[in-house]
Enzyme design. Structure first.
Site, PDB file in Angstrom:
ATOM      1  CG  ASP A 288       9.666  42.210   9.109  1.00 31.01           C
ATOM      2  OD1 ASP A 288       8.939  41.402   9.697  1.00 31.01           O
ATOM      3  OD2 ASP A 288       9.278  43.327   8.717  1.00 31.01           O
TER       4      ASP A 288
ATOM      5  CG  ASP B 144      12.420  45.639   2.747  1.00 25.55           C
ATOM      6  OD1 ASP B 144      11.422  46.138   3.295  1.00 25.55           O
ATOM      7  OD2 ASP B 144      13.548  45.615   3.288  1.00 25.55           O
TER       8      ASP B 144
ATOM      9  CD  GLN C  93      20.684  47.403  13.639  1.00 26.61           C
ATOM     10  OE1 GLN C  93      20.956  48.610  13.484  1.00 26.61           O
ATOM     11  NE2 GLN C  93      19.539  46.881  13.193  1.00 26.61           N
TER      12      GLN C  93
ATOM     13  N   GLY D 200      10.128  41.381  13.126  1.00 24.75           N
ATOM     14  CA  GLY D 200       9.114  42.045  13.933  1.00 24.75           C
ATOM     15  C   GLY D 200       9.654  43.104  14.860  1.00 24.75           C
TER      16      GLY D 200
END
Length: 378
Positions: free
Chosen positions: A92, A270, A193, A94
């Protein structure tokens, strides 16, 4: 072999059964990625993780940049060699951990300045630095740097956050392409998003496709909105993403979340839930989760779930109850192994159902059984 390709073998409604081909191995989808936050899937050997059927694991940019450091891992041969996991790794960006864990963080157009939650040291994480860290780690699937929009958020707040993430996505793409080593071997995923707002999700999907990515993630869900809101958002957001690319739902989730998301066209997942739950005494079974700490298990000679193949199958609930209550490390090890094995068995069951064209019926059966409750105590 090409560095990255996605092959769809069968469709069943919106669900897809596919394979991601990479240099370090194939990933059968729908796939669940165990989380190896700090270069380890907690309580498990890498060989044990692979034995459950996992094709890929996830590493965390934020944690690894702070300890032991991306440059150090690179000097030691990269993350795969460092942790003895030769198969694909997704890292990912971060961004989520900076927002949730870091101290005294300050976000600007450039990136996020923050203090480490470990020792208070100061750092700056930008799209370019995030991509650089993931290059140093040797990631196979690199995530672009984004801001995970908090929930709840107003439309205006979500739009501002999404727009910033899209600008950061373009910078992530440029930084990725600027590294010949990385661009030649790894894949780069963009992150949609827009919170729960359909128009913002559509804008985000268009911008990401204008930039161009190897795969696309749905971000900003599983952050407190609840399952109904998550599913209603997936109902419109998933189909906005390219049909010929993998779709990854970040940070999800509970077994029933995964079943519902696969029905809506998600290919990758995940979540820390199976490993974190294993360390705290919770086990997932086909009849729902159980708390092995409960006294009802202390004299039960049966396994946690006889239909889940793992090392825990050789041990009784009574013994696992004893280990957990005694805070013995073996309890966390066995329950984590069991949970990761359960999640991989769930994914295989979903893949098989898609191949047979009966996912809707199988999904209904899985949920009905899962909600029925644990087997009666002896």
């Amino acid at each position: 072999m090409t560095r990255f390709s996605f092959e769809i073998h069968k469709k069943d409604g919106k669900a897809r059964r596919g394979t991601i081909h990479m240099e370090r191995g194939a990933i059968e989808t729908p796939a669940f990625m165990p989380v190896g936050t700090a270069a380890t899937v907690k309580s498990m050997l890498p060989e044990s993780v692979r034995a459950t059927g996992a094709d890929i694991i996830l590493g965390n940019t934020y944690h690894l940049m702070l300890r032991p450091g991306a440059e150090r891992i690179a000097e030691l041969g990269g993350l795969h060699k460092f942790m003895n996991w030769p198969r694909p790794i997704l890292t990912d960006s971060g961004g989520f951990q900076v927002m949730s864990l870091a101290k005294l963080r300050k976000m600007t157009e450039e990136g996020v300045a923050f203090q480490s939650h470990i020792d208070g040291s100061r750092h700056m994480l930008t799209p370019e630095r995030s991509i650089e860290i993931q290059r140093l780690l040797g990631s196979d699937i690199v995530m672009c740097f984004d801001e995970c929009t908090p929930f709840p958020a107003t439309h205006e707040q979500a739009e501002t956050s999404m727009a910033l993430s899209m600008r950061w996505a373009a910078r992530s793409r440029a930084a990725f392409d600027g590294s010949a080593e990385q661009a030649g071997r790894a894949a780069l995923f963009g992150i949609q998003q827009g919170s729960i707002f359909e128009d913002l999700r559509e804008q985000s999907a268009r911008k990401l496709q204008d930039i161009g990515f190897d795969g696309y993630a749905v971000g900003g869900l599983a952050v407190g909105e609840g399952q109904d809101a998550m599913f209603s958002t997936l109902d419109f957001s998933v189909q906005m993403l390219p049909a010929d690319k993998p779709r990854y739902l970040m940070g999800v989730g509970k077994p029933d979340d995964i079943v519902g998301a696969v029905l809506r066209g998600i290919d990758m997942f995940d979540c820390v839930m199976p490993t974190r739950s294993g360390r705290t005494g919770q086990a997932f079974t086909w009849r729902g989760p159980i708390n092995i700490r409960n006294a009802r298990h202390k004299d039960d000679h049966r396994p946690v779930d006889p239909d889940v193949e793992s090392a825990a199958l050789s041990y009784s609930r009574a013994y696992l109850h004893h280990l957990v209550k005694s805070e013995e490390i073996l309890g966390a090890m066995l329950l984590t192994w069991h949970n990761v094995a359960f999640y991989q068995a769930l994914m295989k069951r979903l893949r098989d159902a898609i191949e047979k064209g009966r996912l809707e019926d199988e999904a209904a059966l899985i949920i009905e059984t899962y909600e029925s409750g644990d087997i009666a105590p002896l």
